[in-house]
Design a protein around this motif. Structure first.
Motif, mmCIF file in Angstrom:
data_model
loop_
_atom_site.group_PDB
_atom_site.id
_atom_site.type_symbol
_atom_site.label_atom_id
_atom_site.label_comp_id
_atom_site.label_asym_id
_atom_site.label_seq_id
_atom_site.Cartn_x
_atom_site.Cartn_y
_atom_site.Cartn_z
ATOM 1 N N PRO A 1 52.548 18.841 77.639
ATOM 2 C CA PRO A 1 52.176 18.544 76.247
ATOM 3 C C PRO A 1 51.568 17.153 76.057
ATOM 4 N N LEU A 2 51.869 16.236 76.954
ATOM 5 C CA LEU A 2 51.333 14.883 76.866
ATOM 6 C C LEU A 2 50.262 14.643 77.930
ATOM 7 N N GLY A 3 49.640 15.727 78.368
ATOM 8 C CA GLY A 3 48.771 15.672 79.530
ATOM 9 C C GLY A 3 47.758 14.554 79.542
ATOM 10 N N ASN A 4 46.934 14.455 78.509
ATOM 11 C CA ASN A 4 45.867 13.447 78.509
ATOM 12 C C ASN A 4 46.421 12.034 78.527
ATOM 13 N N ALA A 5 47.454 11.785 77.749
ATOM 14 C CA ALA A 5 48.049 10.444 77.724
ATOM 15 C C ALA A 5 48.692 10.110 79.065
ATOM 16 N N VAL A 6 49.314 11.106 79.686
ATOM 17 C CA VAL A 6 49.967 10.880 80.977
ATOM 18 C C VAL A 6 48.927 10.569 82.051
ATOM 19 N N VAL A 7 47.810 11.309 82.054
ATOM 20 C CA VAL A 7 46.757 11.039 83.040
ATOM 21 C C VAL A 7 46.247 9.619 82.887
ATOM 22 N N SER A 8 46.028 9.187 81.663
ATOM 23 C CA SER A 8 45.580 7.815 81.443
ATOM 24 C C SER A 8 46.598 6.814 81.968
ATOM 25 N N ALA A 9 47.887 7.140 81.818
ATOM 26 C CA ALA A 9 48.936 6.239 82.292
ATOM 27 C C ALA A 9 49.010 6.201 83.813
ATOM 28 N N THR B 1 36.672 15.666 85.075
ATOM 29 C CA THR B 1 37.661 15.999 86.101
ATOM 30 C C THR B 1 39.103 15.802 85.674
ATOM 31 N N ARG B 2 39.346 15.259 84.485
ATOM 32 C CA ARG B 2 40.732 14.920 84.163
ATOM 33 C C ARG B 2 41.632 16.142 84.011
ATOM 34 N N MET B 3 41.070 17.299 83.685
ATOM 35 C CA MET B 3 41.920 18.482 83.580
ATOM 36 C C MET B 3 42.533 18.841 84.925
ATOM 37 N N ARG B 4 41.854 18.492 86.013
ATOM 38 C CA ARG B 4 42.443 18.725 87.333
ATOM 39 C C ARG B 4 43.722 17.904 87.485
ATOM 40 N N MET B 5 43.707 16.681 86.968
ATOM 41 C CA MET B 5 44.899 15.840 87.025
ATOM 42 C C MET B 5 45.988 16.394 86.108
ATOM 43 N N VAL B 6 45.595 16.885 84.949
ATOM 44 C CA VAL B 6 46.581 17.475 84.035
ATOM 45 C C VAL B 6 47.274 18.657 84.718
ATOM 46 N N ASP B 7 46.502 19.459 85.437
ATOM 47 C CA ASP B 7 47.073 20.612 86.129
ATOM 48 C C ASP B 7 48.052 20.212 87.234
ATOM 49 N N ARG B 8 47.919 18.997 87.766
ATOM 50 C CA ARG B 8 48.794 18.532 88.833
ATOM 51 C C ARG B 8 50.136 18.022 88.307
ATOM 52 N N LEU B 9 50.240 17.825 86.999
ATOM 53 C CA LEU B 9 51.461 17.266 86.430
ATOM 54 C C LEU B 9 52.567 18.307 86.358
ATOM 55 N N PRO B 10 53.833 17.869 86.409
ATOM 56 C CA PRO B 10 54.937 18.805 86.168
ATOM 57 C C PRO B 10 54.802 19.450 84.796
ATOM 58 N N ARG B 11 55.257 20.685 84.670
ATOM 59 C CA ARG B 11 55.093 21.407 83.405
ATOM 60 C C ARG B 11 55.708 20.671 82.227
ATOM 61 N N SER B 12 56.791 19.950 82.471
ATOM 62 C CA SER B 12 57.453 19.243 81.374
ATOM 63 C C SER B 12 56.564 18.177 80.748
ATOM 64 N N LEU B 13 55.551 17.713 81.512
ATOM 65 C CA LEU B 13 54.661 16.669 80.998
ATOM 66 C C LEU B 13 53.371 17.233 80.404
ATOM 67 N N TRP C 1 52.508 2.329 75.002
ATOM 68 C CA TRP C 1 53.495 1.838 75.968
ATOM 69 C C TRP C 1 54.665 2.797 76.155
ATOM 70 N N PRO C 2 55.103 3.559 75.132
ATOM 71 C CA PRO C 2 56.188 4.510 75.409
ATOM 72 C C PRO C 2 55.794 5.562 76.449
ATOM 73 N N VAL C 3 54.520 5.967 76.461
ATOM 74 C CA VAL C 3 54.067 6.930 77.458
ATOM 75 C C VAL C 3 54.102 6.293 78.843
ATOM 76 N N ARG C 4 53.604 5.067 78.952
ATOM 77 C CA ARG C 4 53.611 4.383 80.247
ATOM 78 C C ARG C 4 55.038 4.175 80.745
#
Length: 283
Positions: free
Chosen positions: A206-214, A192-204, A231-234
């Motif tokens: 490229p870092l989709g998977n790391a951002v979802v984890s954060a 299901t994590r791609m659903r979360m990636v799709d919810r992110l702003p477009r600017s984020l 930690w830089p992603v968080r």
């Protein structure tokens, strides 16, 4: 700029016990449309990650083999109720369909259903506390509790705590004791994590998977066996959402039209849907 706090004043003029549906609709559809959708997504991920729930979902294959459609079905049933309320024919149809889908699981302990309601009532409010353009007021918090309390009553779910404070205490204890690392939860999170990636702003993106984890708190990451992002992603995510909140607060106009004013559109149903057919076939 049009008054940014006009909706808040209207909310504060209402009674959160009597008018909880109207207040909750304003919160979701006017004040925080993107944030509440994000918060509700995080709430559903948390419920899917409870070991007992994850075992059922993996057993049916509904979230691991038909991921997009089942996520869309879940969201459509929820938003039909939010948009139309409990007394509208579409809201009643959605509740009827939810009850039909849950009928085969009547032996599931009621506290598992209460946990789902608690996640939906509490997790989005906590997102707003951290990243909303303003913090939710006491009326909005009480209305969120009241909305899901009434939904629980219509689903014949017993054991809902009698106040928001009691629900929060119950949620903390249950979440701490029962949300634990689980292989089924990890499988659902991967699906299901791609659903979360799709919810992110477009600017984020490229870092989709790391951002979802954060986006997940440490307890949820442990339950779904997701490693902590760098930690830089968080830190960047936190600062980015804080900056977004300030921009919205000071420079954005209030939403002129309600979220889903033109209907709810999903990838699975580009040409529309029937509420009675959402979800897996009833048994």
């Amino acid at each position: 700029m049009k008054d940014r706090y006009a909706n808040l004043r209207r909310i504060r003029a209402l009674d959160p016990r009597r008018d909880h549906v109207a207040i909750y609709q304003t919160t979701v559809r006017h004040e925080f449309p993107w944030d509440m959708r994000m918060g509700l997504n995080l709430a559903f991920i948390r419920t899917f990650s409870m070991p007992e729930v994850a075992a059922i979902l993996v057993g049916t294959g509904e979230l691991t083999r038909r991921t997009q459609r089942r996520l869309d079905d879940t969201g459509l049933l929820m938003y039909e109720i939010v948009v139309h309320g409990f007394d509208h024919p579409r809201g009643r149809d959605a509740i009827r369909r939810i009850n039909q889908l849950h009928r085969p699981h009547r032996d599931v302990p009621s506290d598992e259903f209460v946990y789902v309601l608690a996640c939906l009532a509490i997790v989005p409010m906590r997102w707003l506390d951290r990243y909303g353009w303003r913090k939710p007021c006491c009326h909005e918090r009480e209305a969120s509790y009241g909305f899901y309390r009434e939904l629980g009553e219509l689903m014949n779910i017993a054991g809902m705590p009698g106040s928001l404070a009691e629900l929060e205490a119950w949620f903390e204890a249950y979440d701490r004791d029962r949300l634990r690392p689980d292989e089924n939860a990890a499988a659902i999170e991967r699906a299901t994590r791609m659903r979360m990636v799709d919810r992110l702003p477009r600017s984020l993106a490229p870092l989709g998977n790391a951002v979802v984890s954060a986006l997940y708190d440490p307890h949820l990451r442990a339950a779904t066996k997701v490693g902590p992002p760098a930690w830089p992603v968080r830190a960047g995510l936190h600062l980015g959402f804080k900056a977004r909140a300030r921009l919205i607060r000071h420079f954005h106009r209030p939403r002129a039209t309600a979220l889903f004013a033109d209907g709810i559109v999903t990838k699975s149903y580009p040409d529309g849907y029937e509420i009675s057919r959402l979800g897996p076939p009833s048994t």
